[in-house]
Motif scaffolding. Structure first.
Motif, PDB file in Angstrom:
ATOM      1  N   GLN A   1       0.876  -1.162   0.000  1.00 38.36           N
ATOM      2  CA  GLN A   1       0.000   0.000   0.000  1.00 38.36           C
ATOM      3  C   GLN A   1       0.918   1.217   0.000  1.00 38.36           C
ATOM      4  N   ASP A   2       0.911   1.914  -1.109  1.00 35.80           N
ATOM      5  CA  ASP A   2       1.841   3.048  -1.220  1.00 35.80           C
ATOM      6  C   ASP A   2       1.152   4.312  -0.712  1.00 35.80           C
ATOM      7  N   LYS A   3       1.610   4.794   0.445  1.00 34.95           N
ATOM      8  CA  LYS A   3       0.983   5.952   1.049  1.00 34.95           C
ATOM      9  C   LYS A   3       1.342   7.256   0.347  1.00 34.95           C
ATOM     10  N   LEU A   4       2.310   7.198  -0.534  1.00 33.17           N
ATOM     11  CA  LEU A   4       2.690   8.417  -1.256  1.00 33.17           C
ATOM     12  C   LEU A   4       1.737   8.700  -2.417  1.00 33.17           C
ATOM     13  N   LEU A   5       0.988   7.655  -2.834  1.00 28.29           N
ATOM     14  CA  LEU A   5       0.068   7.819  -3.957  1.00 28.29           C
ATOM     15  C   LEU A   5      -1.298   8.289  -3.461  1.00 28.29           C
TER      16      LEU A   5
ATOM     17  N   ASP B   1      -3.472   3.941  -2.994  1.00 26.92           N
ATOM     18  CA  ASP B   1      -3.789   2.774  -3.830  1.00 26.92           C
ATOM     19  C   ASP B   1      -2.747   1.679  -3.653  1.00 26.92           C
ATOM     20  N   PRO B   2      -3.154   0.403  -3.734  1.00 25.48           N
ATOM     21  CA  PRO B   2      -2.177  -0.689  -3.717  1.00 25.48           C
ATOM     22  C   PRO B   2      -1.423  -0.721  -5.039  1.00 25.48           C
ATOM     23  N   VAL B   3      -0.184  -1.078  -4.934  1.00 25.21           N
ATOM     24  CA  VAL B   3       0.659  -1.107  -6.131  1.00 25.21           C
ATOM     25  C   VAL B   3       1.442  -2.418  -6.177  1.00 25.21           C
ATOM     26  N   LEU B   4       1.839  -2.763  -7.402  1.00 26.20           N
ATOM     27  CA  LEU B   4       2.756  -3.866  -7.627  1.00 26.20           C
ATOM     28  C   LEU B   4       4.098  -3.260  -7.994  1.00 26.20           C
TER      29      LEU B   4
ATOM     30  N   GLN C   1     -11.362  -5.126  -3.687  1.00 26.11           N
ATOM     31  CA  GLN C   1     -11.262  -5.110  -2.225  1.00 26.11           C
ATOM     32  C   GLN C   1      -9.935  -4.551  -1.745  1.00 26.11           C
ATOM     33  N   GLY C   2      -8.834  -4.929  -2.354  1.00 26.55           N
ATOM     34  CA  GLY C   2      -7.533  -4.436  -1.931  1.00 26.55           C
ATOM     35  C   GLY C   2      -6.605  -5.551  -1.522  1.00 26.55           C
ATOM     36  N   LEU C   3      -5.653  -5.206  -0.653  1.00 25.60           N
ATOM     37  CA  LEU C   3      -4.638  -6.171  -0.241  1.00 25.60           C
ATOM     38  C   LEU C   3      -5.066  -6.930   1.004  1.00 25.60           C
ATOM     39  N   THR C   4      -4.613  -8.186   1.088  1.00 23.34           N
ATOM     40  CA  THR C   4      -4.877  -9.003   2.266  1.00 23.34           C
ATOM     41  C   THR C   4      -3.759 -10.019   2.398  1.00 23.34           C
ATOM     42  N   GLN C   5      -3.543 -10.438   3.638  1.00 23.83           N
ATOM     43  CA  GLN C   5      -2.514 -11.444   3.903  1.00 23.83           C
ATOM     44  C   GLN C   5      -3.092 -12.865   3.903  1.00 23.83           C
ATOM     45  N   ASN C   6      -4.410 -12.956   3.932  1.00 23.77           N
ATOM     46  CA  ASN C   6      -5.059 -14.267   3.974  1.00 23.77           C
ATOM     47  C   ASN C   6      -6.179 -14.310   2.932  1.00 23.77           C
ATOM     48  N   LEU C   7      -6.161 -15.360   2.150  1.00 23.06           N
ATOM     49  CA  LEU C   7      -7.205 -15.561   1.147  1.00 23.06           C
ATOM     50  C   LEU C   7      -8.104 -16.697   1.631  1.00 23.06           C
TER      51      LEU C   7
END
Length: 523
Positions: A137-141, A145-148, A199-205
């Motif tokens: 999760q890039d807080k500078l954007l 938004d989540p980024v790759l 939805q966004g980023l998650t550590q568990n699917l």
């Protein structure tokens, strides 16, 4: 007639039950087939969707993974380098930014221009001499938004290289633009972090109840694509209501076919019982002759159906159908009674043979005994009644006991069409018949068939061994008669000596026959 009505009603009830059961079975079977076809279809659709998504992702990321920036961008001024970087980003819609890293510090960015931000302070994996990909999760954007992010090192120590930031949400929108209507969600896995579209980023699917996860690996190491959505089974069940009309249509067609088939069967039962009640069946008889003297010693009772609605019906037609629908016993009762009240047409001699056909299933529960007592014995005929058991059906072992009981009533047993059905030496010893009737197919073969003729010799030898009288059916020429006479067959029957005739005409025929004086030679 009451029996006929009862059987018709029973058949109608069975017919309705069969139709209902069959209709239900067809509905269930059709839906079951549709269910498995639905599963196959959805499984194929999901696999195709995964493959298409993987191909689109690989096609998008492969050029970014192969990025080789000119060395001049690292050594030149940031304003000049950032302009080139912006041109590079603009040409790739999914790419959000590109940054140049020298000696562990972000020196120039396409988004912010010249910067001096230590990379190792933000990324614990830095420095890295190999390609590294991660989600964050890039807080500078804007809107965080989540980024790759893609790290491509240019130095052996991993302190310098290029850093590309991909707008993963935008990329997922492009990949999922043609998503199916299955309700599945797209998930991209990089390392231990998942990006779920929408939805966004998650550590568990973790799938919800009733959901399933199907995963396929990308050609880019470290990246996989998963589809999260209703299980294949749930999707297949979801489609079944729309396929219910098809199942009902198939069921109606099957019921219609059964109704047509059973209608014909029911119509025949009614037609048969109408014929019995209306006395449409005419009693015929065919004479039997002593092979040595050619004296008429008996008759076989035959049945003819003069149907006023359909015309004459051949016995070869109505008897097998009557057996098939379980009505042959009704015909036997009819023949027993109609013959018993006409015995005055025959010589009043105790040894005069009157043969009547009976089916094996008529012996069940001793039913034939009751019918003989009711329809034959009550008329007190003088002549010898012989029940000719047909070979088409096998007499069950537990019904053999009724043969002995039948003989106590003064009735003899003959095996009709012997050699074509279920009888064997062991069977004959159990049945203990009084007479064997050699089938006309063997008689016809005399003088022309080298295979079947010896069979007659075996049958005759068997009869002599068991002390059983024999009748040969279907005599049509003198050669057959002579052969059978010479081989010890005691009684002959066939068109050569006498054709079938109405019972009422028998006494007149017999008078003419005896007046003509039959020749013992049979010629």
């Amino acid at each position: 007639m009451h029996n006929a009505q009862r059987m018709v009603h029973q058949h109608q009830r069975k017919r309705i039950i069969i139709c209902l059961v069959l209709g239900l079975v067809v509905v269930v079977a059709t839906l079951a087939i549709c269910f498995f076809l639905n599963k196959t279809t959805h499984r194929a659709e999901r696999l195709t969707l995964q493959q298409q998504t993987r191909h689109a992702l690989d096609t998008t990321l492969a050029p970014l993974m192969a990025l080789q920036l000119p060395a001049s961008l690292f050594t030149g001024s940031c304003p000049d380098a950032s302009l080139k970087l912006r041109e590079y980003v603009v040409a790739r819609p999914s790419l959000r930014a590109v940054a140049l890293v020298q000696n562990g510090e972000v020196g120039c960015s396409s988004l912010f221009g010249e910067r001096h931000v230590p990379l190792n302070s933000r990324q614990p994996w830095f420095p890295s001499a190999s390609v590294y990909i991660w989600l964050q999760q890039d807080k500078l954007l804007p809107q965080h938004d989540p980024v790759l992010a893609i790290w491509l090192p240019t130095s052996a120590d991993g302190m310098s290289g290029s850093l590309q930031v991909v707008n993963i949400s935008y990329l997922a929108d492009l990949l999922w633009a043609t998503q199916s209507d299955s309700g599945a969600k797209l998930a991209i896995d990089v390392g231990d972090t998942w990006f779920i579209h929408g939805q966004g980023l998650t550590q568990n699917l973790v799938p919800q109840p009733g959901e399933s996860i199907s995963t396929v690996q990308s050609s880019i190491p470290g990246i996989s694509i998963s589809l999260i959505g209703p299980s294949i089974t749930r999707l297949a069940i979801r489609d079944l209501p729309s396929q219910l009309p098809l199942a009902l249509l198939c069921s109606l067609f099957a019921v219609w076919a059964i109704l047509i088939t059973t209608t014909k069967r029911l119509s025949f039962i009614r037609e048969l019982q109408t014929g019995i009640a209306g006395k449409e069946f005419v009693i015929y008889c065919q004479p039997l002759f002593n092979s040595a003297t050619l004296k008429c010693t008996g008759v076989e009772i035959l049945l003819r159906w003069d149907n006023p609605r359909q015309g004459p019906v051949s016995p070869e037609t109505f008897i097998p159908i009557a057996e098939d629908v379980g009505q042959v016993a009704s015909l036997t009762r009819y023949v027993l009674y109609e013959t018993a009240i006409r015995t005055a047409c025959f010589p009043e001699e105790a040894d005069f043979h009157i043969g009547i056909n009976v089916a094996a299933h008529h012996f069940q529960r001793g039913e034939i005994l009751d019918d003989i007592k009711q329809y034959w014995s009550t008329q007190k005929p003088v002549q010898q009644l012989v029940m000719e058991l047909t070979e088409r059906d096998r007499l069950e072992d537990n019904d053999i006991q009724y043969i002995a009981a039948m003989k106590t009533l003064g009735v003899k047993l003959a095996i009709d069409d012997f050699g074509t059905g279920h009888s064997s030496l062991q069977r004959l010893e159990m049945l203990k018949p009084d007479i064997l009737k050699i089938d006309k197919s063997f008689v016809t073969a005399i003088g022309s068939d080298a295979v079947n003729t010896p069979i007659i010799d075996l049958i005759v030898a068997l009869g002599h061994r068991l002390h059983i009288d024999m009748i040969a059916e279907g005599i049509e020429n003198h050669e057959q008669a002579r052969y059978l006479r010479e081989h010890g067959v005691s009684t002959l029957q066939g068109f050569l000596y006498g054709e079938p005739m109405p019972v009422e005409e028998f006494s007149e025929w017999l008078a003419r026959y005896e007046q003509a004086g039959p020749s013992p030679a049979g010629e």
